[in-house]
Design a protein around this motif. Structure first.
Motif, short mmCIF file in Angstrom:
data_model
loop_
_atom_site.label_atom_id
_atom_site.label_comp_id
_atom_site.label_asym_id
_atom_site.label_seq_id
_atom_site.Cartn_x
_atom_site.Cartn_y
_atom_site.Cartn_z
N ARG A 229 -1.26 5.21 17.35
CA ARG A 229 -0.68 6.07 18.38
C ARG A 229 -1.84 7.28 19.01
NH1 ARG A 229 3.01 11.48 18.87
NH2 ARG A 229 2.26 12.28 20.63
N ALA A 230 -2.78 7.48 18.06
CA ALA A 230 -3.94 8.16 18.25
C ALA A 230 -4.84 7.46 19.31
CB ALA A 230 -4.70 8.65 17.12
N ILE A 231 -5.12 6.14 18.94
CA ILE A 231 -5.82 5.41 20.00
C ILE A 231 -5.33 5.17 21.28
CG2 ILE A 231 -6.81 2.68 20.06
CD1 ILE A 231 -7.21 3.01 17.07
N GLY A 232 -4.06 5.31 21.39
CA GLY A 232 -3.27 4.88 22.79
C GLY A 232 -3.31 6.27 23.51
N GLU A 233 -3.61 7.31 22.99
CA GLU A 233 -3.36 8.64 23.87
C GLU A 233 -4.49 8.74 24.82
OE1 GLU A 233 -1.45 10.80 24.07
OE2 GLU A 233 0.10 10.58 22.55
N ALA A 234 -4.02 9.15 26.10
CA ALA A 234 -4.97 9.53 27.09
C ALA A 234 -5.01 10.76 27.48
CB ALA A 234 -4.49 8.83 28.47
N ALA A 235 -3.74 11.21 27.68
CA ALA A 235 -3.99 12.82 28.40
C ALA A 235 -4.60 13.68 27.46
CB ALA A 235 -2.48 13.26 28.33
N PRO A 236 -4.69 14.03 26.22
CA PRO A 236 -5.44 14.84 25.78
C PRO A 236 -7.12 14.72 25.88
CG PRO A 236 -3.96 13.96 23.89
CD PRO A 236 -4.01 13.13 25.19
N LEU A 237 -7.43 13.61 25.89
CA LEU A 237 -8.74 13.06 26.10
C LEU A 237 -9.31 13.48 27.36
CD1 LEU A 237 -8.89 9.20 24.65
CD2 LEU A 237 -9.52 11.75 23.58
N ILE A 238 -8.33 13.36 28.55
CA ILE A 238 -8.88 13.80 29.89
C ILE A 238 -9.27 15.27 29.65
CG2 ILE A 238 -8.11 14.15 31.99
CD1 ILE A 238 -6.49 11.63 31.89
N LEU A 239 -8.33 16.09 29.08
CA LEU A 239 -8.52 17.43 28.74
C LEU A 239 -9.63 17.92 28.09
CD1 LEU A 239 -5.02 18.93 28.42
CD2 LEU A 239 -6.44 19.26 30.45
N VAL A 240 -10.20 17.13 26.98
CA VAL A 240 -11.36 17.57 26.35
C VAL A 240 -12.42 17.06 27.00
CG1 VAL A 240 -10.19 17.84 24.10
CG2 VAL A 240 -10.93 15.36 24.68
N GLY A 241 -12.38 16.36 28.24
CA GLY A 241 -13.54 15.88 29.00
C GLY A 241 -13.96 14.38 28.63
N ALA A 242 -13.16 13.50 28.48
CA ALA A 242 -13.75 12.06 28.37
C ALA A 242 -14.14 11.69 29.73
CB ALA A 242 -12.52 11.11 28.03
N VAL A 243 -15.19 10.82 29.82
CA VAL A 243 -15.90 10.72 31.04
C VAL A 243 -15.33 9.32 31.75
CG1 VAL A 243 -18.06 9.28 31.93
CG2 VAL A 243 -18.42 11.23 30.18
N THR A 244 -14.83 9.73 33.02
CA THR A 244 -14.11 8.60 33.85
C THR A 244 -15.11 8.01 34.75
OG1 THR A 244 -13.74 10.39 35.26
CG2 THR A 244 -11.99 9.81 33.60
N GLY A 245 -16.18 8.51 35.20
CA GLY A 245 -17.22 7.84 36.09
C GLY A 245 -18.08 6.99 35.51
N PHE A 246 -19.44 7.13 35.66
CA PHE A 246 -20.45 6.54 35.01
C PHE A 246 -20.88 7.41 33.84
CE2 PHE A 246 -24.87 6.00 34.53
CZ PHE A 246 -25.03 4.55 34.27
N LEU A 247 -20.95 6.39 32.78
CA LEU A 247 -21.42 6.94 31.36
C LEU A 247 -22.93 6.27 31.15
CD1 LEU A 247 -21.06 8.73 28.94
CD2 LEU A 247 -19.71 6.78 28.06
N GLY A 248 -23.87 7.22 31.10
CA GLY A 248 -25.25 6.69 30.84
C GLY A 248 -25.44 6.49 29.39
N GLY A 249 -26.65 6.20 28.67
CA GLY A 249 -27.04 5.83 27.48
C GLY A 249 -26.42 4.71 27.00
N GLN A 250 -26.95 3.98 26.14
CA GLN A 250 -26.34 2.80 25.54
C GLN A 250 -26.56 2.87 24.00
OE1 GLN A 250 -24.49 0.32 26.18
NE2 GLN A 250 -24.30 0.14 28.06
N SER A 251 -26.04 3.87 23.37
CA SER A 251 -25.94 3.89 21.90
C SER A 251 -25.19 2.64 21.49
CB SER A 251 -25.53 5.09 21.40
OG SER A 251 -25.60 6.11 22.46
N GLY A 252 -25.58 2.11 20.27
CA GLY A 252 -24.80 1.09 19.63
C GLY A 252 -23.54 1.54 18.93
N LEU A 253 -22.95 0.64 18.60
CA LEU A 253 -21.16 0.86 18.09
C LEU A 253 -21.28 1.99 17.05
CD1 LEU A 253 -18.61 -0.28 19.14
CD2 LEU A 253 -18.82 -1.77 17.02
N LEU A 254 -22.42 1.85 16.13
CA LEU A 254 -22.15 2.84 14.92
C LEU A 254 -23.18 3.83 15.02
CD1 LEU A 254 -21.71 -0.14 12.14
CD2 LEU A 254 -19.94 1.29 13.45
#
Lengths: 316, 278
Positions: A229-254
């Motif tokens: 369920r946590a992985i599927g949630e979108a609404a709270p992420l928009i409010l805490v500022g998930a990036v929707t446009g371009f996201l720079g930087g290429q950090s690795g997975l870990l």
């Protein structure tokens, strides 16, 4: 002798005339059909959804899956570097936060409530509130996350970061983890507890050696479903500022340095691309492919849950 | 204050006969404000089988569960009066109920083996008590299973789950588990009520041998069983409080089993043992 046989035959006939009669269980048959229809409709909807999505995203999934899994958010759907890597990375870190924070806290709270807390009004009041919290819309948790984890604790979380998002979603699923774990603990047979105490075990020993092993499969199922369920949630992420446009930087997975940086997550990527598909039709295909990727991730998680549950069930 | 208590305790232990394991005097058991069992006075003697009989709801199980403080697990349950275990007041605040349960083992109405291997079931008590070196565990398990007359049936499958045993075997396993911690006393709460007659006979036979080493207190619904196996019998019954109109249990008569079944002093006992009751 002969009379006896006649009598026997008569008795037999009398019995067969009643027991051979097929009582028509009409209501039962109707009920059964209704149940089958319900199952069929559910499965059909799911199948249509799945097939439709796979077909929509097929050109991406078939053509450039490798690049798609490695790529990032781009403004043009034709960009060869367009992909879901940043989304997967964000969702993965959110999952890590949920596992590290919500699971131990939730299971711990459940053990306390079920085994240690006195049966008082305060306890039932707390239990009632946890149930209510589980029903609070996720947007509300987003607001909470924005106020506390993004703004209030900016020094620790780095503001609109994956840390803030992870903690927010951990808080979101915490009540669900507590409720499902409580139910699993409550389902432990009383005889098992008594056997433990009767053999001279302390409370902690009974919990560790009897209650937790018995409740483990149930706790596991509930907690891993809450992770999905946590992985599927979108609404709270928009409010805490998930990036929707371009996201720079290429950090690795870990790469842990990204924990305080801007982030995005799979549901956000999908939402964004669906929004953009009106302007640029190629995003519709990308969104469908992203949905398939996310479904596979969730499916893998659930399989892990089932596998672990069976493992623990065999052990108990 | 403490000095006074200690002095009283000293006086009590001086007068305490060495063959009395439990001395119960005017014991009342409460669930919340409900005084559920009243006026219990009886002595449980060493290496005897003491049976507690009576109709349902007469409080015999409640009293049994006081003997190892199992009632502590029920919220609101408490007891007043005197309950001495070898001269020590069991309900003294200094008494640790966990330690009591190690010395007073219990076998329950329904066989309740842990969902673990046969070996781990029996080894459970010694393991958590932590007093035994690991290499001695197999010997303790074997000795306990032998005493419970189960070893020969399970010796080749000690690693198998205890859930696969038959009901009678499970109950004997529970007895083995209870004696693995070498307790003083075995409490048995209707240990045969879920078993068939052959398993019941097994358990009764077993109790006869166990009596040589242990003191046994058994609650039973089966009067013949009490008559067959016990040395002393306590008869409980249920009555209705004339003032508050609530049912409560009470001890009617406690004597040698022979006396209870052949020549009881109380009419209620006589009615019950002759089957004229309820």
């Amino acid at each position: 002798m002969r009379l006896g046989r006649v009598f026997d035959d008569r008795t037999r006939k009398a019995v067969t005339s009643t027991v051979y009669k097929r009582t028509r269980d009409v209501k039962g048959a109707i009920f059964r059909t209704l149940l089958q229809v319900a199952l069929l409709v559910a499965l059909l909807v799911l199948a249509v959804l799945l097939v439709d999505t796979v077909l929509d995203g097929w050109s991406v999934l078939d053509g450039r899956l490798g690049d798609f899994l490695a790529g990032g958010l781009r403004s043009q759907s034709g960009d060869p570097e367009l992909g879901v890597f940043q989304g997967i990375r964000g969702s993965l870190w959110i999952a890590v936060f949920v596992i590290v924070l919500a699971f131990p806290l939730g299971i711990g709270a459940a053990i306390y409530l079920e085994e240690y807390a006195p049966r008082s009004r305060l306890t039932s009041f707390i239990e009632l509130n946890i149930r209510n919290l589980a029903g609070v819309p996720s947007v509300v948790y987003g607001l909470l996350g924005l106020a506390i984890f993004v703004r209030g604790l900016e020094d620790i979380t780095g503001g609109k970061s994956v840390t803030a998002a992870g903690i927010t979603l951990a808080v979101l699923v915490l009540p669900i983890v507590i409720i499902t774990s409580s139910e699993a603990i409550r389902a432990v047979p009383g005889a098992l507890r008594e056997a433990g105490y009767g053999a001279g075990a302390t409370k902690w020993e009974v919990i560790r050696t009897q209650i937790l092993p018995y409740a483990a499969p149930g706790i596991l199922t509930g907690t891993l479903l809450s992770l999905s369920r946590a992985i599927g949630e979108a609404a709270p992420l928009i409010l805490v500022g998930a990036v929707t446009g371009f996201l720079g930087g290429q950090s690795g997975l870990l790469d842990v340095t990204q924990l305080q940086e801007r982030f995005t997550a799979m549901p956000i990527v999908i939402t964004r691309w669906v929004q953009q598909s009106g302007r640029d039709g190629g995003f519709a295909t990308a969104a469908a492919a992203a949905i398939v990727v996310m479904l596979v991730v969730v499916l893998l998680l659930n399989s892990a849950a089932i596998f672990l549950r069976n493992h623990f069930e065999k052990k108990r | 204050m403490t000095a006074v208590t200690d002095a009283t305790a000293a006086a009590e232990s001086e007068a305490f006969p060495p063959d009395v394991v439990f001395r119960v005097k005017d014991l009342d058991c409460y669930y919340g404000s409900h005084r559920a069992v009243r006026y219990v006075t009886m002595d449980v003697r060493e290496r005897e089988i003491t049976a507690m009989i009576g109709p349902s709801g007469c409080g015999k199980t409640t009293v049994l569960r006081c003997f190892n403080r199992m009632n502590d697990l029920i919220e609101g349950a408490r007891a007043t009066g005197t309950l001495l275990f070898r001269g020590v007041n069991l309900y003294d605040s200094r008494v640790d109920p966990v330690e009591v349960r190690r010395r007073v083992g219990m076998v329950f109405q329904k066989p309740n083996p842990f969902p673990k291997s046969i070996f781990d079931n029996v080894a459970y008590g010694p393991r958590i008590a932590g007093a035994v070196p690991k290499r001695e565990l197999p010997d303790i398990v074997e000795a306990s299973l032998r005493r419970a007359a189960l070893f020969d049936e399970v010796k080749d499958r000690l690693k198998d789950s205890a859930i696969g045993l038959s009901g009678g075997q499970q109950q004997r396993l529970c007895i083995a588990r209870a004696i693995a911690t070498s307790p003083d006393v075995l409490l048995m709460d209707e240990p045969c009520s879920a078993l068939d007659p052959i398993s019941t006979a097994h358990i009764e036979e077993l109790m006869h041998t166990l009596k040589e080493e242990y003191t046994i207190v058994i609650v039973t619904h089966n009067m013949q069983q009490a008559a067959r196996i016990s040395d002393r019998t306590a008869f409980y019954t249920a009555e209705v409080d004339s003032e508050t109109n609530v049912r409560y249990g009470l001890l009617v008569e406690f004597d040698t089993t022979e006396k209870i079944f052949s020549n009881p002093s109380d009419e209620r006992t006589e009615n019950y043992v002759t089957g004229r009751f309820g």
